[in-house]
Design an enzyme around this catalytic site. Structure first.
Site, PDB file in Angstrom:
ATOM      1  N   THR A 154      33.397  -1.706 -18.204  1.00 34.44           N
ATOM      2  CA  THR A 154      33.171  -0.615 -18.948  1.00 34.44           C
ATOM      3  C   THR A 154      31.690  -0.491 -19.328  1.00 34.44           C
ATOM      4  O   THR A 154      30.804  -1.710 -19.089  1.00 34.44           O
ATOM      5  CB  THR A 154      34.052  -0.674 -20.177  1.00 34.44           C
ATOM      6  OG1 THR A 154      33.119   0.077 -21.057  1.00 34.44           O
ATOM      7  CG2 THR A 154      33.770  -2.523 -20.689  1.00 34.44           C
ATOM      8  N   ASP A 155      31.191   0.544 -19.600  1.00 37.66           N
ATOM      9  CA  ASP A 155      29.716   0.713 -19.854  1.00 37.66           C
ATOM     10  C   ASP A 155      29.402  -0.042 -21.205  1.00 37.66           C
ATOM     11  O   ASP A 155      28.312  -0.337 -21.576  1.00 37.66           O
ATOM     12  CB  ASP A 155      29.386   2.278 -20.068  1.00 37.66           C
ATOM     13  CG  ASP A 155      30.210   2.877 -20.847  1.00 37.66           C
ATOM     14  OD1 ASP A 155      31.147   2.583 -21.543  1.00 37.66           O
ATOM     15  OD2 ASP A 155      29.697   4.312 -20.815  1.00 37.66           O
ATOM     16  N   GLU A 156      30.617  -0.178 -21.940  1.00 38.59           N
ATOM     17  CA  GLU A 156      30.441  -0.883 -23.299  1.00 38.59           C
ATOM     18  C   GLU A 156      29.527  -2.178 -23.050  1.00 38.59           C
ATOM     19  O   GLU A 156      29.280  -2.708 -24.370  1.00 38.59           O
ATOM     20  CB  GLU A 156      31.661  -0.856 -24.159  1.00 38.59           C
ATOM     21  CG  GLU A 156      32.172   0.503 -24.372  1.00 38.59           C
ATOM     22  CD  GLU A 156      32.992   0.462 -25.472  1.00 38.59           C
ATOM     23  OE1 GLU A 156      33.049  -0.490 -26.423  1.00 38.59           O
ATOM     24  OE2 GLU A 156      34.005   1.478 -25.554  1.00 38.59           O
TER      25      GLU A 156
ATOM     26  N   TYR B 177      36.097  -6.225 -28.347  1.00 37.73           N
ATOM     27  CA  TYR B 177      36.535  -5.754 -27.117  1.00 37.73           C
ATOM     28  C   TYR B 177      35.430  -5.818 -25.929  1.00 37.73           C
ATOM     29  O   TYR B 177      35.711  -6.210 -24.812  1.00 37.73           O
ATOM     30  CB  TYR B 177      36.908  -3.950 -27.157  1.00 37.73           C
ATOM     31  CG  TYR B 177      36.887  -3.317 -25.867  1.00 37.73           C
ATOM     32  CD1 TYR B 177      38.016  -3.795 -24.892  1.00 37.73           C
ATOM     33  CD2 TYR B 177      36.289  -2.527 -25.615  1.00 37.73           C
ATOM     34  CE1 TYR B 177      38.131  -2.979 -23.769  1.00 37.73           C
ATOM     35  CE2 TYR B 177      36.348  -1.809 -24.309  1.00 37.73           C
ATOM     36  CZ  TYR B 177      37.089  -2.036 -23.319  1.00 37.73           C
ATOM     37  OH  TYR B 177      37.091  -1.345 -22.374  1.00 37.73           O
TER      38      TYR B 177
ATOM     39  N   LYS C 202      35.308  -8.045 -22.388  1.00 38.53           N
ATOM     40  CA  LYS C 202      35.157  -7.514 -21.053  1.00 38.53           C
ATOM     41  C   LYS C 202      33.672  -7.916 -20.463  1.00 38.53           C
ATOM     42  O   LYS C 202      33.670  -8.350 -19.396  1.00 38.53           O
ATOM     43  CB  LYS C 202      34.900  -5.884 -21.297  1.00 38.53           C
ATOM     44  CG  LYS C 202      36.250  -5.272 -21.609  1.00 38.53           C
ATOM     45  CD  LYS C 202      37.303  -5.415 -20.679  1.00 38.53           C
ATOM     46  CE  LYS C 202      37.169  -4.462 -19.298  1.00 38.53           C
ATOM     47  NZ  LYS C 202      38.241  -4.522 -18.355  1.00 38.53           N
TER      48      LYS C 202
HETATM   49  P1  NAD Z   1      45.108   1.162 -21.277  1.00 37.11           P
HETATM   50  O1  NAD Z   1      45.124   0.305 -22.560  1.00 37.11           O
HETATM   51  O2  NAD Z   1      45.500   2.438 -21.176  1.00 37.11           O
HETATM   52  O3  NAD Z   1      46.051   0.380 -20.331  1.00 37.11           O
HETATM   53  C1  NAD Z   1      46.047  -1.131 -20.129  1.00 37.11           C
HETATM   54  C2  NAD Z   1      47.270  -1.220 -19.259  1.00 37.11           C
HETATM   55  O4  NAD Z   1      47.530  -2.837 -19.113  1.00 37.11           O
HETATM   56  C3  NAD Z   1      48.645  -1.254 -20.127  1.00 37.11           C
HETATM   57  O5  NAD Z   1      49.555  -0.648 -19.109  1.00 37.11           O
HETATM   58  C4  NAD Z   1      49.111  -2.652 -20.550  1.00 37.11           C
HETATM   59  O6  NAD Z   1      50.498  -2.565 -20.691  1.00 37.11           O
HETATM   60  C5  NAD Z   1      48.529  -3.414 -19.363  1.00 37.11           C
HETATM   61  N1  NAD Z   1      48.455  -4.769 -19.825  1.00 37.11           N
HETATM   62  C6  NAD Z   1      47.570  -5.014 -21.142  1.00 37.11           C
HETATM   63  N2  NAD Z   1      47.666  -6.479 -21.018  1.00 37.11           N
HETATM   64  C7  NAD Z   1      48.210  -6.762 -20.072  1.00 37.11           C
HETATM   65  C8  NAD Z   1      48.589  -8.239 -19.534  1.00 37.11           C
HETATM   66  N3  NAD Z   1      48.351  -9.401 -20.210  1.00 37.11           N
HETATM   67  N4  NAD Z   1      49.277  -8.343 -18.344  1.00 37.11           N
HETATM   68  C9  NAD Z   1      49.534  -7.258 -17.458  1.00 37.11           C
HETATM   69  N5  NAD Z   1      49.437  -5.948 -17.967  1.00 37.11           N
HETATM   70  C10 NAD Z   1      48.736  -5.817 -19.178  1.00 37.11           C
HETATM   71  O7  NAD Z   1      43.592   0.889 -20.746  1.00 37.11           O
HETATM   72  P2  NAD Z   1      42.815   2.186 -19.857  1.00 37.11           P
HETATM   73  O8  NAD Z   1      42.141   3.053 -20.847  1.00 37.11           O
HETATM   74  O9  NAD Z   1      43.830   2.635 -18.803  1.00 37.11           O
HETATM   75  O10 NAD Z   1      41.992   1.151 -19.111  1.00 37.11           O
HETATM   76  C11 NAD Z   1      42.142   0.329 -17.837  1.00 37.11           C
HETATM   77  C12 NAD Z   1      40.815  -0.345 -17.870  1.00 37.11           C
HETATM   78  O11 NAD Z   1      39.732   0.353 -17.668  1.00 37.11           O
HETATM   79  C13 NAD Z   1      40.433  -1.507 -18.593  1.00 37.11           C
HETATM   80  O12 NAD Z   1      40.083  -2.610 -18.123  1.00 37.11           O
HETATM   81  C14 NAD Z   1      39.220  -0.920 -19.584  1.00 37.11           C
HETATM   82  O13 NAD Z   1      38.562  -1.869 -20.256  1.00 37.11           O
HETATM   83  C15 NAD Z   1      38.580  -0.125 -18.589  1.00 37.11           C
HETATM   84  N6  NAD Z   1      37.921   0.920 -19.051  1.00 37.11           N
HETATM   85  C16 NAD Z   1      38.602   2.261 -19.719  1.00 37.11           C
HETATM   86  C17 NAD Z   1      37.793   2.974 -20.323  1.00 37.11           C
HETATM   87  C18 NAD Z   1      38.616   4.423 -20.943  1.00 37.11           C
HETATM   88  O14 NAD Z   1      37.738   5.352 -21.314  1.00 37.11           O
HETATM   89  N7  NAD Z   1      39.881   4.229 -21.074  1.00 37.11           N
HETATM   90  C19 NAD Z   1      36.462   3.156 -20.133  1.00 37.11           C
HETATM   91  C20 NAD Z   1      35.928   2.086 -19.501  1.00 37.11           C
HETATM   92  C21 NAD Z   1      36.282   1.140 -19.057  1.00 37.11           C
END
Ligand code: NAD
Length: 317
Positions: free
Chosen positions: A123-125, A149, A153
């Site tokens: 993430t950019d965070e 968080y 990451k």
């Molecule tokens: P989300 O929270 O919607 O989904 C996460 C998924 O991971 C869920 O289905 C959850 O059940 C699963 N999960 C959690 N713990 C787990 C474990 N121990 N074992 C197996 N599965 C597990 O997240 P998202 O928004 O889809 O984000 C996906 C990735 O992208 C993350 O790594 C997040 O850090 C990164 N990200 C997201 C955003 C955003 O805007 N949503 C921005 C930057 C980075």
């Protein structure tokens, strides 16, 4: 070609699984522990496609992970994470377990040669915050996370980097900006606004609402990951940004306008602890090296996203 997707039942992971089913002929294995943020019915429904196998399990549990290692993978795409900043401020236990320990377990599996490459979705965070006049983050910006968080990451990014340097594993890291689109959990910014507005409830906005986020449509993100999967270079970091810097308050007002609701629903509440002021990300490396470009505009994709959430919430309220 076999691909393992961790967290494939979550917001971005599920969109990526749909993308792979639509645009490739890959055999896909999804491992997901189905936390509150996941879409169990949607992922189960997709298993009617013989190209998709679903394993319910946690990446931080070695034996769960080993259950998916019965074949060689062309690639692993690692989305699984605890992703909601507010939750990490309340209690970061699960964030440490999944984001750090889970990534470590996955890297340990990679040492056995189970996959030809892995993309770690970050993430950019991890870069922290920008002032209004600073240049957007590049891949060389220092890691400076400001909340639990983003600290977990950043920790996982450092593990991935170290496993590349130490064991020469074929690892890449992507750092994307704020995603929006179908299947985002209702705890997140855009779905929250839509849900509250649908119910004519007050919409809580942290602080003065002047925080700036760089919005990336999830389909454009999936396309970027797919390009990196095919042509990315191991050891590299790729930033993926939407180039759509918007103030939170302006996004709220635009959504209310789309929904025909009054600005009076907006309620400013005490700011979140460790709240980053501005994120902006420079994606020129991805554009120049791999030819990525966005195919959507913010206005159109926001409209589609709001419509998707209205339809999705429609049944439950
Ligand atoms: P989300 O929270 O919607 O989904 C996460 C998924 O991971 C869920 O289905 C959850 O059940 C699963 N999960 C959690 N713990 C787990 C474990 N121990 N074992 C197996 N599965 C597990 O997240 P998202 O928004 O889809 O984000 C996906 C990735 O992208 C993350 O790594 C997040 O850090 C990164 N990200 C997201 C955003 C955003 O805007 N949503 C921005 C930057 C980075």
């Amino acid at each position: 070609m076999n691909v393992l997707v961790t967290g494939g039942a979550g917001f971005i992971g599920l969109n990526f699984v749909h993308y792979l089913l639509e645009h490739t002929s890959y055999q896909i294995t999804v491992i997901d522990s189905l936390t509150y943020a996941s879409h169990p019915q949607e992922i189960q429904a997709l298993t009617s496609n013989p190209r998709l196998r679903f394993v319910k399990g946690s990446i931080s549990n070695k034996s769960d992970l080993e259950a998916t290692m019965d074949r060689k993978y062309e690639a692993i795409v690692h989305f699984a994470a605890e992703s909601h900043v507010d939750n990490s401020i309340q209690n970061a236990d699960d964030f440490v377990q999944t984001n750090i320990v889970g990534t470590y377990q996955l890297l340990q599996q990679l040492k056995t040669g189970v996959a030809k490459r892995m993309i770690h979705i970050s993430t950019d965070e991890v870069y922290g915050t920008l002032t209004p006049v600073q240049q957007p983050f590049t891949e060389l910006s220092p890691l400076s996370p400001n909340n639990p968080y983003s600290a977990t990451k950043a920790s996982s990014d450092l593990l991935v980097r170290a496993y590349y340097e130490t064991f020469k594993l074929p690892l890449m890291i992507t750092r994307c900006s704020n995603n929006y689109g179908p299947f985002q959990n209702k705890e997140k910014f855009i779905p929250t606004i839509v849900l509250k507005a649908l119910q004519d409830q007050q919409i809580p906005i942290y602080g003065d609402g002047q925080q700036i986020r760089d919005w990336l449509y999830v389909q454009d993100h999936c396309k970027a990951i797919s390009l990196i999967l095919e042509s990315g270079t191991p050891g590299e970091v790729y930033n993926i940004g939407g180039g759509n810097e918007k103030k939170n308050i302006d996004v709220v007002k635009r959504i209310l306008e789309i929904m025909g609701k009054s600005d009076k629903l907006i309620e400013f509440v005490e700011d979140r602890k460790g709240h980053d002021r501005r994120y902006a990300i420079d994606s020129s490396k991805l554009q120049s090296e791999l030819g990525w470009k966005q195919s959507s505009t913010f206005d159109q994709s926001l409209l589609n996203t709001v419509q998707w959430h209205i339809n999705n919430f429609g049944a439950s309220i």
